[in-house]
Design an enzyme around this catalytic site. Sequence first.
Site, PDB file in Angstrom:
ATOM      1  N   ASP A   1       5.817   4.613   5.165  1.00 49.44           N
ATOM      2  CA  ASP A   1       6.535   3.636   5.995  1.00 49.44           C
ATOM      3  C   ASP A   1       6.541   2.244   5.348  1.00 49.44           C
ATOM      4  OD1 ASP A   1       3.705   3.506   6.695  1.00 49.44           O
ATOM      5  OD2 ASP A   1       4.267   2.213   8.361  1.00 49.44           O
ATOM      6  N   HIS A   2       6.033   2.144   4.107  1.00 50.85           N
ATOM      7  CA  HIS A   2       6.100   0.889   3.344  1.00 50.85           C
ATOM      8  C   HIS A   2       6.804   1.072   1.997  1.00 50.85           C
ATOM      9  CE1 HIS A   2       3.469  -1.325   6.153  1.00 50.85           C
ATOM     10  NE2 HIS A   2       3.169  -0.072   6.479  1.00 50.85           N
TER      11      HIS A   2
ATOM     12  N   ASP B   1      -0.672  -3.781   6.242  1.00 56.42           N
ATOM     13  CA  ASP B   1      -1.356  -3.202   7.402  1.00 56.42           C
ATOM     14  C   ASP B   1      -2.842  -3.556   7.420  1.00 56.42           C
ATOM     15  OD1 ASP B   1       1.114  -2.113   7.932  1.00 56.42           O
ATOM     16  OD2 ASP B   1       0.494  -0.024   7.726  1.00 56.42           O
TER      17      ASP B   1
ATOM     18  N   HIS C   1       0.841  -1.198   0.000  1.00 54.40           N
ATOM     19  CA  HIS C   1       0.000   0.000   0.000  1.00 54.40           C
ATOM     20  C   HIS C   1       0.871   1.241   0.000  1.00 54.40           C
ATOM     21  CE1 HIS C   1       0.709  -0.447   4.322  1.00 54.40           C
ATOM     22  NE2 HIS C   1       0.171   0.742   4.557  1.00 54.40           N
TER      23      HIS C   1
ATOM     24  N   HIS D   1       1.511   3.968   1.826  1.00 52.98           N
ATOM     25  CA  HIS D   1       2.088   4.752   2.926  1.00 52.98           C
ATOM     26  C   HIS D   1       3.620   4.762   2.886  1.00 52.98           C
ATOM     27  CE1 HIS D   1      -1.858   4.278   5.368  1.00 52.98           C
ATOM     28  NE2 HIS D   1      -1.880   5.351   4.602  1.00 52.98           N
TER      29      HIS D   1
ATOM     30  N   HIS E   1      -7.598  -0.410   5.568  1.00 53.56           N
ATOM     31  CA  HIS E   1      -6.564   0.525   6.051  1.00 53.56           C
ATOM     32  C   HIS E   1      -6.366   1.632   5.008  1.00 53.56           C
ATOM     33  CE1 HIS E   1      -2.870   1.817   8.008  1.00 53.56           C
ATOM     34  NE2 HIS E   1      -2.178   1.593   6.911  1.00 53.56           N
TER      35      HIS E   1
ATOM     36  N   HIS F   1       3.880  -4.623  10.730  1.00 53.64           N
ATOM     37  CA  HIS F   1       4.351  -3.939  11.945  1.00 53.64           C
ATOM     38  C   HIS F   1       4.451  -4.902  13.121  1.00 53.64           C
ATOM     39  CE1 HIS F   1       4.047   0.349  10.712  1.00 53.64           C
ATOM     40  NE2 HIS F   1       3.110  -0.100   9.892  1.00 53.64           N
TER      41      HIS F   1
END
Length: 242
Positions: free
Chosen positions: A60-61, A133, A56, A58, A114, A171
């Site tokens: 942080d990915h 996520d 996805h 975001h 998400h 995570h």
Amino acid sequence: MTLSAHAVPLLSDNYAWLLRDEATGTTAFVDPADADACIAAIDAAGGRLDMILLTHHHGDHVAGTDAVRARYGCPVIGAAADARRLPRLDRTVVEGDTVALGESSLRVIDTPGHTVGHIAFFGGGNHVLICGDTLFSLGCGRLLEGTPADMYASLHKLAALPGDTLVCCGHEYTQSNVRFAVHADPGNAALQARAADVERLRRAGQPTIPSRLSDEMAENPFVRAPDVATLARLRAEKDGFR
Ligand code: ZN
Ligand code: FE
């Protein structure tokens, strides 16, 4: 057709995943958020990278995607639905598509909730699920874009996979999740035992991931929610839970 899945800890609590088809050595990297850490992990594993997979959009990915692609010259694969806001994709995929990784294959599963364009990958003879996520060990992702009905449907698709599936999520949230899970389902003996395991692993500095899908079915209150309204209530309660 064994697919090995190695968790690469990144940032404060993210896991990226290094996937390797054992028969051929073909390697994929999932969610390369931090290019330096990803490159170090890939090089430590032999320096081969055949593709990058994204769950996805975001940061942080995906933040390290372009740097990792430039280093290994490999294609980047992600959801067609989110192509406009993912890093540049060399291949777009939709639900039901298959990504070949050597002799293994990964099936694309749409898992909105998400984010609206979130996807998961499932494959390998040993049943590896890369779920970003969407499904976490003893939890699920926050509903930042999708509805409770979206997340309910996504979790139920994942719950239909084989019980021995390895849940490789994005995570290390298990310790926080287990406290809420025990609060939400205080009479669940299997969950009490799992809580003790989680505390022991984290005290020893060990990852709690991957978990096993059959354990999530027995212990994860979001997977066990009987209807959309219950999932919505649990998710809202967890958002404010300390
Ligand atoms: Zn996210
Ligand atoms: Fe994330």
